[in-house]
Design an enzyme around this catalytic site. Sequence first.
Site, PDB file in Angstrom:
ATOM      1  CD  GLU A   1      -2.634  -0.961   2.727  1.00  0.00           C
ATOM      2  OE1 GLU A   1      -2.300  -0.106   3.564  1.00  0.00           O
ATOM      3  OE2 GLU A   1      -3.536  -1.784   2.907  1.00  0.00           O
TER       4      GLU A   1
ATOM      5  CE  LYS B   1       5.655   4.535   6.880  1.00  0.00           C
ATOM      6  NZ  LYS B   1       5.438   5.893   7.345  1.00  0.00           N
TER       7      LYS B   1
ATOM      8  NE  ARG C   1      -2.323   3.717  12.742  1.00  0.00           N
ATOM      9  CZ  ARG C   1      -1.520   2.664  12.804  1.00  0.00           C
ATOM     10  NH1 ARG C   1      -0.220   2.822  12.989  1.00  0.00           N
ATOM     11  NH2 ARG C   1      -1.994   1.447  12.686  1.00  0.00           N
TER      12      ARG C   1
ATOM     13  NE  ARG D   1       2.625   5.949  15.822  1.00  0.00           N
ATOM     14  CZ  ARG D   1       3.477   5.495  14.932  1.00  0.00           C
ATOM     15  NH1 ARG D   1       3.426   5.942  13.711  1.00  0.00           N
ATOM     16  NH2 ARG D   1       4.359   4.606  15.257  1.00  0.00           N
TER      17      ARG D   1
ATOM     18  CG  PHE E   1      -4.433   2.356   6.578  1.00  0.00           C
ATOM     19  CD1 PHE E   1      -4.173   1.490   7.614  1.00  0.00           C
ATOM     20  CD2 PHE E   1      -4.225   3.705   6.762  1.00  0.00           C
ATOM     21  CE1 PHE E   1      -3.711   1.966   8.833  1.00  0.00           C
ATOM     22  CE2 PHE E   1      -3.754   4.194   7.975  1.00  0.00           C
ATOM     23  CZ  PHE E   1      -3.501   3.316   9.026  1.00  0.00           C
TER      24      PHE E   1
ATOM     25  NE  ARG F   1       8.162  -0.644  16.305  1.00  0.00           N
ATOM     26  CZ  ARG F   1       7.801   0.497  15.710  1.00  0.00           C
ATOM     27  NH1 ARG F   1       7.638   0.540  14.412  1.00  0.00           N
ATOM     28  NH2 ARG F   1       7.607   1.587  16.399  1.00  0.00           N
TER      29      ARG F   1
HETATM   30  P1  AMP Z   1       6.232   5.101  10.901  1.00  0.00           P
HETATM   31  O1  AMP Z   1       5.609   6.344  11.494  1.00  0.00           O
HETATM   32  O2  AMP Z   1       7.373   5.373   9.998  1.00  0.00           O
HETATM   33  O3  AMP Z   1       6.521   4.048  11.959  1.00  0.00           O
HETATM   34  O4  AMP Z   1       5.118   4.439   9.972  1.00  0.00           O
HETATM   35  C1  AMP Z   1       3.861   4.066  10.423  1.00  0.00           C
HETATM   36  C2  AMP Z   1       2.824   5.140  10.107  1.00  0.00           C
HETATM   37  O5  AMP Z   1       2.612   5.227   8.706  1.00  0.00           O
HETATM   38  C3  AMP Z   1       1.454   4.815  10.641  1.00  0.00           C
HETATM   39  O6  AMP Z   1       1.320   5.166  11.983  1.00  0.00           O
HETATM   40  C4  AMP Z   1       0.531   5.618   9.745  1.00  0.00           C
HETATM   41  O7  AMP Z   1       0.357   6.914  10.293  1.00  0.00           O
HETATM   42  C5  AMP Z   1       1.319   5.799   8.472  1.00  0.00           C
HETATM   43  N1  AMP Z   1       0.732   5.166   7.280  1.00  0.00           N
HETATM   44  C6  AMP Z   1       0.688   5.748   6.077  1.00  0.00           C
HETATM   45  N2  AMP Z   1       0.134   4.941   5.157  1.00  0.00           N
HETATM   46  C7  AMP Z   1      -0.205   3.797   5.794  1.00  0.00           C
HETATM   47  C8  AMP Z   1      -0.797   2.572   5.368  1.00  0.00           C
HETATM   48  N3  AMP Z   1      -1.144   2.342   4.108  1.00  0.00           N
HETATM   49  N4  AMP Z   1      -0.968   1.602   6.323  1.00  0.00           N
HETATM   50  C9  AMP Z   1      -0.599   1.814   7.600  1.00  0.00           C
HETATM   51  N5  AMP Z   1      -0.035   2.956   8.042  1.00  0.00           N
HETATM   52  C10 AMP Z   1       0.173   3.944   7.160  1.00  0.00           C
END
Ligand code: AMP
Length: 591
Positions: A250, A252, A257, A272, A342, A417
Amino acid sequence: MKFSLVAETLKFMEGTTKRLELTKYLVDLFKITPPEIISHVVYLLQGKLRPDHEGIEMGIAEKIAIKAISKSAGVPIKKIQQEYNKLGDFGQAASKILEQKTQTTFLTQDITVERVYDTLYKIAELKGARSQDMKMKYISSLLNDATPIEAGFILKIITNSLRLGIADFTILDSLAIAFTGTKENRGMLEHAYNVSSDLGKVASAVAKNGIEAIKNFQVAVFSPVRPMLAERVKSPQEAHEKMGAEFAAEYKLDGERVQVHLQGEKIILYSRSLENITNYYPDIVEKISRAINAKEVILEAEAVAINEDSGEFLAFQELMHRRRKYGVTKAVSQYPITVNFFDVMFVDSKSCLNLSYKERRKMLEKLVKEDTFAKLVPMIIVKNDNDVEDFLENAINAGCEGLMLKQLDGIYKAGARGSNWLKIKREYRNELGDSLDLVVIGAFYGRGRRTGKYGALLLGTYNNETDTFPSICKVGTGFTDESLDQFYQILSDKITIKKNPRIESGLEADVWFEPEVVIEIVASEITLSPIHKTAMDTIRKGSGLALRFPKFTGRIRLEKTPENATTDQEIISLYNGQKRAVQEEKKQNYL
Ligand code: AMP
């Protein structure tokens, strides 16, 4: 229950930084707490009245608390202020002042946990112009009947300065031991916590009805679910190794969130970190129900700022303009968004957490009627590395951070995680550019132009096995004058008198902080370190891992809790990946 029992426990807990001892004090306290009020005790231990997502805040300024002490002890405000400056701890200063008074008066009645909690709750509910006086009256009434030690802790709770350093994990461990006889049951309690995000509720259930009650914890609307997180991978090959031949990819998106809870007309949005953020998104509240085909749902989406003319996604920072008390309406029209769904966690009284990704995505596609505002996150099923490469390229071109890769038969693991979800960002593929989200744990005063501000910050990772924040580097580059000022302000109310017990560091910082603020860092390399504590003893006995040439990217990750920071495990795999890359390079040169 006498409040003195809680105050004594708090006093012991302040005297130790060892997690085992903290657990023991909590177990002893929980065992003598009547089940009807255990939730209140759990909230008070965390300096709260209700779980964070309910947004009930005590919000008493120190100034008012000092006035209340002055009134109750008959001591001038100036003298209290002096004592506070001398001791550097608000609670201790109050205890000392009030001690002098108790020697001359009689205590009228024992103060109970119920009374303390109810009074604090009333204080939190007071609003409006005359509320300050009423708040002060309530506080004085408690102080009049409390012993000096009790008064000290009451004041610490209401001014938000109770800093015991106990984590959710420690409370869960203690509840498991106190009410099920073994720490082994922590996992079940953790699950209940992950679906309810309410430690008080979990405590109350296990204290009243044991482990059986915990098994019955269900997802419910308006009770946010702790979000699932992703592990990072560097390459499509690594993703295939972890996930097998076929999985979903998907976009990102680089936004915020949002967990959308909807029941009929009522909508609440959680961030989040499960803060109620409904006020920042009046446009979602207004427009979303027409796009959703159900009466009762919990959905997850990424809200992303867009350029309305081109439809292009904009960076996360644009959303921060909405984070304000006044003028949200203006910010909403200036910074338009789309909501990109999502996942689905709950539909019409049924939890979807145990369904596979494939089933959940299918449901989601039925639930969301796409329009110009509500979208489904673009997704494809990938079968080989080329598919991932191409889709990643498209995602980056559309303004995304990278891809999320999801196991087709993976369930939704709340609060975890795991390798059911992986993330791949473009920068991970550049050996020197890995970005990390690190917790600010301490600071060093600056010199020269930075005199009077912090010259460098001490940063830590999150070790999710020991629930601690080991230090990984000191960072002093990448800051502008503006960001230094901003840090000085943000961090000023996170300062702690002594190092939080969850922080592990071989360096003595000038100032220690409550581990709360997360920032983004890039670095050139990960090296073994005799000083830093991340992944201590893992790669080599007596060594931790540290970052070489760390640099602040300019992003403060407001949406992340410290437990969402980069983990020791992630640093270890980056370190191993880096070693592999160097070996590859040597081999290439040799050939
Ligand atoms: P990170 O902040 O780098 O740990 O990445 C996780 C975050 O990516 C999640 O908390 C979401 O806010 C964001 N995100 C963006 N697109 C998606 C997706 N398709 N599925 C899940 N999370 C996503």
